[in-house]
Design a protein around this motif. Sequence first.
Motif, PDB file in Angstrom:
ATOM      1  N   LEU A  19     -36.116   8.617 -34.132  1.00 43.22           N
ATOM      2  CA  LEU A  19     -35.795   8.205 -35.496  1.00 43.22           C
ATOM      3  C   LEU A  19     -36.387   9.175 -36.518  1.00 43.22           C
ATOM      4  CD1 LEU A  19     -34.229   5.970 -36.857  1.00 43.22           C
ATOM      5  CD2 LEU A  19     -36.293   4.573 -36.895  1.00 43.22           C
ATOM      6  N   THR A  61     -27.556   7.486 -35.563  1.00 39.85           N
ATOM      7  CA  THR A  61     -28.803   7.129 -34.882  1.00 39.85           C
ATOM      8  C   THR A  61     -29.566   6.095 -35.687  1.00 39.85           C
ATOM      9  OG1 THR A  61     -28.965   9.323 -33.855  1.00 39.85           O
ATOM     10  CG2 THR A  61     -30.989   8.005 -33.969  1.00 39.85           C
ATOM     11  N   ASN A  62     -29.649   6.298 -36.993  1.00 36.13           N
ATOM     12  CA  ASN A  62     -30.337   5.335 -37.854  1.00 36.13           C
ATOM     13  C   ASN A  62     -29.653   3.974 -37.819  1.00 36.13           C
ATOM     14  OD1 ASN A  62     -31.912   7.509 -38.483  1.00 36.13           O
ATOM     15  ND2 ASN A  62     -31.465   7.515 -40.669  1.00 36.13           N
ATOM     16  N   ARG A  64     -28.071   2.690 -35.312  1.00 36.72           N
ATOM     17  CA  ARG A  64     -28.411   2.037 -34.037  1.00 36.72           C
ATOM     18  C   ARG A  64     -29.781   1.380 -34.108  1.00 36.72           C
ATOM     19  NH1 ARG A  64     -30.841   4.635 -29.817  1.00 36.72           N
ATOM     20  NH2 ARG A  64     -30.060   6.668 -30.514  1.00 36.72           N
ATOM     21  N   TYR A  65     -30.748   2.097 -34.649  1.00 36.65           N
ATOM     22  CA  TYR A  65     -32.091   1.517 -34.773  1.00 36.65           C
ATOM     23  C   TYR A  65     -32.095   0.350 -35.761  1.00 36.65           C
ATOM     24  CZ  TYR A  65     -34.659   4.920 -31.955  1.00 36.65           C
ATOM     25  OH  TYR A  65     -35.169   5.644 -30.915  1.00 36.65           O
ATOM     26  N   GLU A  68     -30.684  -2.705 -34.004  1.00 36.82           N
ATOM     27  CA  GLU A  68     -31.662  -3.259 -33.062  1.00 36.82           C
ATOM     28  C   GLU A  68     -32.731  -4.064 -33.799  1.00 36.82           C
ATOM     29  OE1 GLU A  68     -33.180   0.069 -30.925  1.00 36.82           O
ATOM     30  OE2 GLU A  68     -31.363   0.378 -29.740  1.00 36.82           O
TER      31      GLU A  68
END
Length: 215
Positions: A19, A61-62, A64-65, A68
């Motif tokens: 991240l 990517t951000n 996805r985090y 979550e």
Amino acid sequence: MRRHAARRQLDQAGIPPELVVSCARVLDGALSFIEASATARSFDIRSFEDFSHSVYVGIRTNMRYAAEAQIAGVQGLLRKWRARIGEEAWQDLYTVVLSQWATSALNQNSVIIRPCMNPAKVATHLIDLPAAEPLSDPVFVALDNLARIVQDNIAAELVFPSDRAAADALKGPQDLLADEILDQLGAVTPGTAAYSAPAGAGRSACPVDPGPAAE
């Protein structure tokens, strides 16, 4: 400079290494785009698209985090509430999700909450309530609408005990008169396979007032 502050403090943010890399990619790209645009005193759609393309992988990517973290936070809270109220009460749980219109379809909270509810009742007990603007008292609005919805469900069975279609219309977001109006306009419910536009579609289907007759 203030716009560089987040980039300078990124290594101390306490987030996973992947991240850190993705955030750095987004911030570096944004800072470069801002500085280039400020130097040129202009920018165009092509340069903005080039910037957006350069940071796309970091943004994904951000996302996805973020997803979550959202799932863990919401479902973790739901587990605490479920333990507090007990399984019997949980099976009849109503949930009202408030959102802005722009995010009311597939709202993230509804998507996360749905699998935690009683599958047999989630279709009627998970209520998405879009609003036109931020609410000053969201709890009151949620409770007020929930009271009206539950009251309508009970009233519908009493008012139309022999007409399931009318009872369902009174229960849900469909306007009670919608089917009658569509019938009189010569159409059936929009969204169904049998739907046809009212007679005159392609031109105005609403009759024009001819005005006072000439004497």
